[in-house]
Design a protein around this motif. Sequence first.
Motif, PDB file in Angstrom:
ATOM      1  N   GLU A  92       0.827  -1.209   0.000  1.00  0.00           N
ATOM      2  CA  GLU A  92       0.000   0.000   0.000  1.00  0.00           C
ATOM      3  C   GLU A  92       0.861   1.259   0.000  1.00  0.00           C
ATOM      4  O   GLU A  92       0.517   2.254  -0.644  1.00  0.00           O
ATOM      5  N   THR A  93       1.977   1.212   0.706  1.00  0.00           N
ATOM      6  CA  THR A  93       2.884   2.365   0.738  1.00  0.00           C
ATOM      7  C   THR A  93       3.370   2.705  -0.660  1.00  0.00           C
ATOM      8  O   THR A  93       3.329   3.866  -1.089  1.00  0.00           O
ATOM      9  N   ALA A  94       3.829   1.711  -1.383  1.00  0.00           N
ATOM     10  CA  ALA A  94       4.352   1.935  -2.732  1.00  0.00           C
ATOM     11  C   ALA A  94       3.240   2.373  -3.688  1.00  0.00           C
ATOM     12  O   ALA A  94       3.461   3.220  -4.568  1.00  0.00           O
ATOM     13  N   LYS A  95       2.060   1.810  -3.529  1.00  0.00           N
ATOM     14  CA  LYS A  95       0.947   2.177  -4.412  1.00  0.00           C
ATOM     15  C   LYS A  95       0.620   3.663  -4.304  1.00  0.00           C
ATOM     16  O   LYS A  95       0.360   4.335  -5.314  1.00  0.00           O
ATOM     17  N   LYS A  96       0.660   4.203  -3.091  1.00  0.00           N
ATOM     18  CA  LYS A  96       0.355   5.617  -2.890  1.00  0.00           C
ATOM     19  C   LYS A  96       1.413   6.507  -3.535  1.00  0.00           C
ATOM     20  O   LYS A  96       1.088   7.492  -4.203  1.00  0.00           O
ATOM     21  N   VAL A  97       2.668   6.157  -3.345  1.00  0.00           N
ATOM     22  CA  VAL A  97       3.757   6.945  -3.932  1.00  0.00           C
ATOM     23  C   VAL A  97       3.712   6.848  -5.452  1.00  0.00           C
ATOM     24  O   VAL A  97       3.934   7.832  -6.168  1.00  0.00           O
ATOM     25  N   ALA A  98       3.416   5.657  -5.952  1.00  0.00           N
ATOM     26  CA  ALA A  98       3.405   5.428  -7.403  1.00  0.00           C
ATOM     27  C   ALA A  98       2.353   6.267  -8.113  1.00  0.00           C
ATOM     28  O   ALA A  98       2.562   6.696  -9.254  1.00  0.00           O
ATOM     29  N   GLU A  99       1.224   6.525  -7.475  1.00  0.00           N
ATOM     30  CA  GLU A  99       0.164   7.333  -8.094  1.00  0.00           C
ATOM     31  C   GLU A  99       0.700   8.704  -8.489  1.00  0.00           C
ATOM     32  O   GLU A  99       0.490   9.169  -9.617  1.00  0.00           O
ATOM     33  N   GLU A 100       1.370   9.366  -7.569  1.00  0.00           N
ATOM     34  CA  GLU A 100       1.900  10.708  -7.834  1.00  0.00           C
ATOM     35  C   GLU A 100       2.977  10.669  -8.918  1.00  0.00           C
ATOM     36  O   GLU A 100       2.990  11.499  -9.836  1.00  0.00           O
ATOM     37  N   ARG A 101       3.867   9.704  -8.817  1.00  0.00           N
ATOM     38  CA  ARG A 101       4.962   9.633  -9.781  1.00  0.00           C
ATOM     39  C   ARG A 101       4.451   9.274 -11.177  1.00  0.00           C
ATOM     40  O   ARG A 101       4.983   9.751 -12.191  1.00  0.00           O
ATOM     41  N   HIS A 102       3.435   8.459 -11.234  1.00  0.00           N
ATOM     42  CA  HIS A 102       2.820   8.100 -12.515  1.00  0.00           C
ATOM     43  C   HIS A 102       2.217   9.341 -13.178  1.00  0.00           C
ATOM     44  O   HIS A 102       2.416   9.567 -14.389  1.00  0.00           O
ATOM     45  N   SER A 103       1.518  10.127 -12.415  1.00  0.00           N
ATOM     46  CA  SER A 103       0.911  11.357 -12.947  1.00  0.00           C
ATOM     47  C   SER A 103       1.977  12.313 -13.474  1.00  0.00           C
ATOM     48  O   SER A 103       1.787  12.971 -14.506  1.00  0.00           O
ATOM     49  N   TYR A 104       3.097  12.383 -12.772  1.00  0.00           N
ATOM     50  CA  TYR A 104       4.189  13.254 -13.210  1.00  0.00           C
ATOM     51  C   TYR A 104       4.716  12.801 -14.577  1.00  0.00           C
ATOM     52  O   TYR A 104       4.985  13.630 -15.456  1.00  0.00           O
ATOM     53  N   MET A 105       4.844  11.492 -14.773  1.00  0.00           N
ATOM     54  CA  MET A 105       5.318  10.996 -16.061  1.00  0.00           C
ATOM     55  C   MET A 105       4.332  11.305 -17.176  1.00  0.00           C
ATOM     56  O   MET A 105       4.734  11.646 -18.300  1.00  0.00           O
ATOM     57  N   GLU A 106       3.045  11.199 -16.893  1.00  0.00           N
ATOM     58  CA  GLU A 106       2.037  11.532 -17.901  1.00  0.00           C
ATOM     59  C   GLU A 106       2.143  13.003 -18.304  1.00  0.00           C
ATOM     60  O   GLU A 106       2.036  13.333 -19.499  1.00  0.00           O
ATOM     61  N   SER A 107       2.354  13.875 -17.329  1.00  0.00           N
ATOM     62  CA  SER A 107       2.517  15.302 -17.616  1.00  0.00           C
ATOM     63  C   SER A 107       3.775  15.549 -18.446  1.00  0.00           C
ATOM     64  O   SER A 107       3.767  16.361 -19.386  1.00  0.00           O
ATOM     65  N   PHE A 108       4.844  14.856 -18.102  1.00  0.00           N
ATOM     66  CA  PHE A 108       6.093  14.988 -18.860  1.00  0.00           C
ATOM     67  C   PHE A 108       5.879  14.589 -20.317  1.00  0.00           C
ATOM     68  O   PHE A 108       6.313  15.289 -21.248  1.00  0.00           O
ATOM     69  N   LEU A 109       5.215  13.466 -20.547  1.00  0.00           N
ATOM     70  CA  LEU A 109       5.011  12.989 -21.914  1.00  0.00           C
ATOM     71  C   LEU A 109       4.145  13.961 -22.717  1.00  0.00           C
ATOM     72  O   LEU A 109       4.427  14.214 -23.898  1.00  0.00           O
ATOM     73  N   ALA A 110       3.134  14.524 -22.083  1.00  0.00           N
ATOM     74  CA  ALA A 110       2.290  15.504 -22.773  1.00  0.00           C
ATOM     75  C   ALA A 110       3.130  16.708 -23.206  1.00  0.00           C
ATOM     76  O   ALA A 110       3.008  17.202 -24.345  1.00  0.00           O
TER      77      ALA A 110
END
Length: 217
Positions: free
Chosen positions: A189-207
Motif C-alpha cells: 500500500e505504501t508503494a501504491k500511494k507513492v506510485a500514483e503521484e509519480r505516474h501522474s508526473y510521467m504523464e505530464s512529462f510525456l504531454a
Amino acid sequence: MKKENNVAATAAHVRQLLTGEGSGHDWWHIQRVWNNAKSIATQEPSDLYVVELAALLHDIGDHKFHNGDETIGPKMAKEWLEQLKVEEEVIQHVCQIIKDLSYKGAGTSSAMHSLEGRIVQDADRLDAIGAIGIARTFAYGGHKNRELHNPEINPVLHDTFEAYKASTAPTINHFYEKLLLLKDRMHTETAKKVAEERHSYMESFLAQFYREWEGSL
C-alpha cells in the motif's frame, strides 16, 4: 550487531563497485532503493535484514551489463554474502529475490515469492518512475546509443523476457513498454500511494514532450 555490520559492509562494498556508473544503475540508485525499501518495510511485518541485503545487492550484477546473463547477479551476491558468513537460509532468500526482481516485459509475470521480495521490488520500481525514473531512462538510453523518440517505431508490449531484453527501441517507447505499467504492479500500500503521484508526473512529462516535439508553441 553482526547483522548491522554485515549491512554496513555490504553498503560499502556495493558503493565501491558502482560509484561513477553512468547508466542510472549507480550507487545513488542503490541508496535510493535501499532507503525506499527500509521505509516500506517499517509498514510491513518483514525481515528487515533480508530486505536491506537484497536492496543493496539487487543490481550488483545486472543482466543488462552482462550480455543478458540472469545468473550473474545472484552468483555475485552469494559469493559476497558467503564471505561475510551470512546464514545459508538468508543467502538463499536474498539470491532468490535478486533472481526474481527484474521486470520481464508487459506480457510476462514477475512473481515474488516472499514479502521481503515484494518490498524490494516495489522500492526498485519506485525508482524507475517519476522524475528520477525519467532521468534514469534517458541516461540509460544515451548509454545504449538509442534515439530519444522515433514516431515511426511503435512501442511493443513484449510477451517474453528474451524479447524485452533484445529491444533496441527509442527511449520514449520505454515509457509505454514498462514505466507507465509499473503503477499497477506495486504490491504494498505504501508503494501504491507513492506510485500514483509519480505516474501522474510521467504523464505530464510525456504531454509536454509531445507538444515540444511537434513544435507547438
